[in-house]
Design a protein around this motif. Structure first.
Motif, PDB file in Angstrom:
ATOM      1  N   THR A   6      29.689 -22.063  33.374  1.00 35.17           N
ATOM      2  CA  THR A   6      30.164 -20.742  32.961  1.00 35.17           C
ATOM      3  C   THR A   6      30.046 -19.751  34.115  1.00 35.17           C
ATOM      4  OG1 THR A   6      28.011 -20.004  32.153  1.00 35.17           O
ATOM      5  CG2 THR A   6      29.453 -21.131  30.577  1.00 35.17           C
ATOM      6  N   VAL A   7      30.870 -18.716  34.032  1.00 39.28           N
ATOM      7  CA  VAL A   7      30.769 -17.531  34.885  1.00 39.28           C
ATOM      8  C   VAL A   7      30.551 -16.342  33.968  1.00 39.28           C
ATOM      9  CG1 VAL A   7      32.015 -15.974  36.428  1.00 39.28           C
ATOM     10  CG2 VAL A   7      32.161 -18.441  36.773  1.00 39.28           C
ATOM     11  N   CYS A   8      29.469 -15.609  34.191  1.00 38.12           N
ATOM     12  CA  CYS A   8      29.152 -14.439  33.378  1.00 38.12           C
ATOM     13  C   CYS A   8      29.536 -13.171  34.127  1.00 38.12           C
ATOM     14  CB  CYS A   8      27.662 -14.397  33.023  1.00 38.12           C
ATOM     15  SG  CYS A   8      27.140 -15.719  31.911  1.00 38.12           S
ATOM     16  N   VAL A   9      30.159 -12.252  33.428  1.00 37.53           N
ATOM     17  CA  VAL A   9      30.541 -10.958  33.976  1.00 37.53           C
ATOM     18  C   VAL A   9      29.661  -9.904  33.313  1.00 37.53           C
ATOM     19  CG1 VAL A   9      32.421  -9.329  34.365  1.00 37.53           C
ATOM     20  CG2 VAL A   9      32.908 -11.784  34.267  1.00 37.53           C
ATOM     21  N   TRP A  10      28.893  -9.164  34.134  1.00 36.58           N
ATOM     22  CA  TRP A  10      27.933  -8.193  33.643  1.00 36.58           C
ATOM     23  C   TRP A  10      28.403  -6.772  33.964  1.00 36.58           C
ATOM     24  CZ3 TRP A  10      23.349 -10.522  31.639  1.00 36.58           C
ATOM     25  CH2 TRP A  10      23.193 -11.872  31.950  1.00 36.58           C
ATOM     26  N   ASN A  11      28.132  -5.872  33.027  1.00 37.93           N
ATOM     27  CA  ASN A  11      28.384  -4.456  33.277  1.00 37.93           C
ATOM     28  C   ASN A  11      27.200  -3.864  34.029  1.00 37.93           C
ATOM     29  OD1 ASN A  11      28.297  -1.462  32.680  1.00 37.93           O
ATOM     30  ND2 ASN A  11      30.252  -1.979  31.732  1.00 37.93           N
ATOM     31  N   ARG A  12      27.436  -3.230  35.170  1.00 37.70           N
ATOM     32  CA  ARG A  12      26.339  -2.737  36.003  1.00 37.70           C
ATOM     33  C   ARG A  12      25.614  -1.551  35.377  1.00 37.70           C
ATOM     34  NH1 ARG A  12      27.597  -2.851  42.429  1.00 37.70           N
ATOM     35  NH2 ARG A  12      25.617  -1.702  42.332  1.00 37.70           N
ATOM     36  N   SER A  13      26.292  -0.768  34.593  1.00 44.48           N
ATOM     37  CA  SER A  13      25.643   0.401  34.000  1.00 44.48           C
ATOM     38  C   SER A  13      24.809   0.035  32.786  1.00 44.48           C
ATOM     39  CB  SER A  13      26.704   1.444  33.617  1.00 44.48           C
ATOM     40  OG  SER A  13      27.645   0.879  32.712  1.00 44.48           O
ATOM     41  N   SER A  14      25.349  -0.818  31.903  1.00 42.77           N
ATOM     42  CA  SER A  14      24.612  -1.207  30.702  1.00 42.77           C
ATOM     43  C   SER A  14      23.784  -2.473  30.898  1.00 42.77           C
ATOM     44  CB  SER A  14      25.579  -1.411  29.537  1.00 42.77           C
ATOM     45  OG  SER A  14      26.470  -2.489  29.807  1.00 42.77           O
ATOM     46  N   LEU A  15      24.046  -3.232  31.986  1.00 44.27           N
ATOM     47  CA  LEU A  15      23.340  -4.482  32.278  1.00 44.27           C
ATOM     48  C   LEU A  15      23.489  -5.501  31.152  1.00 44.27           C
ATOM     49  CD1 LEU A  15      20.053  -3.072  33.884  1.00 44.27           C
ATOM     50  CD2 LEU A  15      22.158  -3.834  35.032  1.00 44.27           C
ATOM     51  N   ARG A  16      24.657  -5.515  30.547  1.00 45.09           N
ATOM     52  CA  ARG A  16      24.951  -6.474  29.487  1.00 45.09           C
ATOM     53  C   ARG A  16      26.100  -7.382  29.908  1.00 45.09           C
ATOM     54  NH1 ARG A  16      24.805  -2.929  23.820  1.00 45.09           N
ATOM     55  NH2 ARG A  16      22.588  -2.311  23.968  1.00 45.09           N
ATOM     56  N   CYS A  17      26.052  -8.603  29.418  1.00 43.07           N
ATOM     57  CA  CYS A  17      27.104  -9.574  29.710  1.00 43.07           C
ATOM     58  C   CYS A  17      28.323  -9.254  28.840  1.00 43.07           C
ATOM     59  CB  CYS A  17      26.614 -10.995  29.443  1.00 43.07           C
ATOM     60  SG  CYS A  17      27.826 -12.274  29.798  1.00 43.07           S
ATOM     61  N   THR A  18      29.416  -8.911  29.472  1.00 43.54           N
ATOM     62  CA  THR A  18      30.619  -8.509  28.743  1.00 43.54           C
ATOM     63  C   THR A  18      31.642  -9.631  28.604  1.00 43.54           C
ATOM     64  OG1 THR A  18      31.629  -7.692  30.791  1.00 43.54           O
ATOM     65  CG2 THR A  18      30.344  -6.124  29.481  1.00 43.54           C
ATOM     66  N   GLN A  19      31.542 -10.673  29.441  1.00 40.06           N
ATOM     67  CA  GLN A  19      32.530 -11.743  29.399  1.00 40.06           C
ATOM     68  C   GLN A  19      31.905 -13.034  29.895  1.00 40.06           C
ATOM     69  OE1 GLN A  19      35.592 -12.500  27.667  1.00 40.06           O
ATOM     70  NE2 GLN A  19      36.023 -10.457  28.498  1.00 40.06           N
ATOM     71  N   ILE A  20      32.222 -14.136  29.222  1.00 40.38           N
ATOM     72  CA  ILE A  20      31.778 -15.465  29.631  1.00 40.38           C
ATOM     73  C   ILE A  20      33.014 -16.326  29.845  1.00 40.38           C
ATOM     74  CG2 ILE A  20      30.483 -17.527  29.025  1.00 40.38           C
ATOM     75  CD1 ILE A  20      28.604 -15.826  27.389  1.00 40.38           C
ATOM     76  N   LEU A  21      33.190 -16.813  31.067  1.00 35.94           N
ATOM     77  CA  LEU A  21      34.348 -17.631  31.427  1.00 35.94           C
ATOM     78  C   LEU A  21      33.896 -19.081  31.510  1.00 35.94           C
ATOM     79  CD1 LEU A  21      35.677 -15.320  34.303  1.00 35.94           C
ATOM     80  CD2 LEU A  21      36.167 -15.180  31.848  1.00 35.94           C
TER      81      LEU A  21
END
Length: 543
Positions: free
Chosen positions: A275-290
């Motif tokens: 998987t590739v995880c995409v994180w939001n830098r401001s909220s530090l939450r994973c927004t997308q999993i590829l």
């Protein structure tokens, strides 16, 4: 039988009368001229060929105010014309006249050229006194440094193999990590160790940083992060002495992390959990999993897309929606370990287990998204573990212990000119025309795991447990000194040649005189004639 369009003739006569009586300004005459051109499209009768399609113009004396040169066009139109040229063509245009030189030199497209290749310049290199053209020419000239002389610095500090290196050129920092589970920060200029983190308890396989955030990932599946400390000279407090609570961790992966990347709003992490995880830098939450079909080895983001390698395939994703845009199946024989991308995002470079380096172009149209192979190099005898790109140089690190430098400038230029669509298809027969790697750097052990390029330096780490830095920053000064010495030697050689020609000319004249003396001998000893004595003196001077 040809005939002249009566409507156009009348329009030209009207415009001529207006110009003679000066009832209208030159602007109105030009507008009327444009309207008269529209009237040339009259329909002739069948069987008769009309000359209206040729849109004949009146002689120059009818319209004294009509433009005769490109410099007479409106500045906005000239700007659009110059916008279609590449840097070399724009430089040629600036040599035509003083007016075009001023227009082309101050054109805004130089900023676009610079940012397209290297991004915005750092504060240390940017000066308000220099124009964008001067900055571009200086940086373009400095890109030739990698063909010049260099010095090698070796950084000692790691106790085991170095798996990853990252060069933050804007802050003049180098970050390294490896099997000893410690992230180290080095001064790029001095080559000294600045700080090191506590042991993180796992092998660190990936490091990425910008001026706000430092991230590292390893076999424990965590993304270890450090925030930049405001006012700290070297940005990051790895040990937490200056300011606590700047270190934190992110967890989403279920396997070892193999690659990391940052942009302005996101953090990207790839793992062997496919998987590739995409994180939001401001909220530090994973927004997308590829999700992929094999281990993820490398990734490179650009704008709203991210390219990744999984197994032997290469994927291109849309990060906002998680949509798969295109796939390159079996890009290499075996695993595709390395991936790099141009700053514009149009070109991908891959390296794999077969020792080859491929270049692909991403073609984005309104309806489709495709990838076309452009070129292939096989510079290594072992697997290519890492790639790094800074225009125009592509650097590859391999298990054979060598670094290959490839200049892709000609391929990019040819692609830009192709039918206005940045498309270049290289046939198998055209592979002979692709230039081989311009340089190979070697002289150390095998298994180079990571490489990075920037600020006239190449940094790499490998199985030896040390970090090598090739410093090309002095290459330009060395080349200038060598060129000056060559110029001095050439000038001295020419001066000696001129003196020799002058002396030969004088010697030839005395020889002619001696021949005349033999024909007309003087009284006295023939062997000690005056002419013979002068010729001997001349020969001594010549010697």
């Amino acid at each position: 039988m040809e005939f002249e369009c009566q409507e156009s003739t009348e329009a030209f006569k009207n415009l001529a009368n207006c110009s003679e009586t000066n009832h209208f300004s030159s602007d109105s005459i030009i507008v009327d001229l444009e309207l008269s051109k529209l009237s040339l499209d009259c329909n002739p009768k069948k069987g008769i060929s009309s000359s209206c399609s040729s849109k004949q113009l009146p002689p120059d004396d009818v319209f004294p105010n009509v433009w005769h040169s490109i410099t007479d066009l409106p500045p906005a139109l000239i700007s659009e014309i110059l916008n279609c040229l590449d840097p070399k063509e724009l430089g040629v245009v600036s040599c035509v006249s003083t007016t075009l030189h001023n227009i082309a030199s101050e054109h805004r497209v130089w900023k676009d050229f610079y940012c397209e290749r290297w991004g915005l310049p750092t504060a240390t290199r940017f000066s308000d006194e220099k124009s964008w053209k001067e900055l571009f020419v200086e940086r373009e000239y400095r890109s030739k440094n990698f063909l010049g002389r260099y010095s090698i610095d070796v950084l000692y500090g790691h106790t085991e193999a170095v798996r990853t290196v990252f060069l933050l050129a804007s802050a003049k920092l180098i970050f390294t990590a490896g099997y000893d589970s410690v992230v180290r920060m080095w001064d790029m200029e001095e080559g000294l160790s600045i700080s090191s983190s506590r042991p993180l308890g796992c092998t660190i396989r990936a490091v990425a940083a910008d001026t706000k955030l430092l991230v590292a990932g390893g076999t424990d599946g965590f993304v270890h992060c450090w925030k930049a400390v405001e006012g700290l000279k070297h940005l990051f407090d790895l040990k937490g002495v200056e300011k606590p609570n700047t270190e934190f961790r992110l967890w989403e992966h279920e396997g070892p992390i193999t690659c990391l990347a940052l942009d302005l709003t996101r953090i990207y992490s790839g793992s062997w959990d496919m998987t590739v995880c995409v994180w939001n830098r401001s909220s530090l939450r994973c927004t997308q999993i590829l999700r992929h079909g094999d281990w993820v080895w490398s990734l490179v983001p650009h704008d709203t897309t991210v390219a990744s390698t999984s197994g032997s395939d290469v994927y291109v994703w849309e990060t906002n929606s998680g949509t798969l845009l295109s796939v390159i199946h079996n890009a290499h024989v075996g695993y595709t370990y390395a991936l790099a991308r141009s700053r514009t995002g149009d070109f991908l470079y891959t390296g794999g287990e077969d020792g080859a380096v491929h270049m692909f172009e991403i073609i984005t149209d309104a309806k489709e998204h495709s990838v076309v192979q452009v070129a292939t190099w096989i510079p290594h005898s072992g697997a290519v573990y890492a790639l790094a790109f800074e225009f125009p140089w592509l650097v590859s690190a391999s298990s054979d212990g060598k670094l290959a430098l490839i200049d892709v400038r000609k391929l990019l230029r040819a692609s830009r000119r192709s039918l206005g669509k940045r498309v270049l298809r290289v046939k198998e027969s055209d592979q002979k025309t692709i230039e081989p790697p311009q340089r190979l750097l070697h002289g150390f052990g095998c298994n180079l795991y990571s490489v990075d390029i920037g600020a006239d330096r190449i940094v790499c780490g490998g199985e030896e447990g040390v970090v090598h830095i090739w410093n090309f920053s002095q290459a330009l000064e060395m080349e200038q000194r060598a060129r000056a010495l060559r110029g001095i030697r050439l000038e001295n050689r020419m001066r000696r040649r001129r003196l020799q020609i002058e002396m030969n000319g004088k010697g030839g004249q005395s020889n002619r005189c001696s021949v005349a003396a033999k024909k007309n001998p003087v009284n006295g000893d023939k062997d000690t004639s005056v002419w013979h004595s002068k010729r001997s003196i001349n020969s001594k001077v010549k010697t």
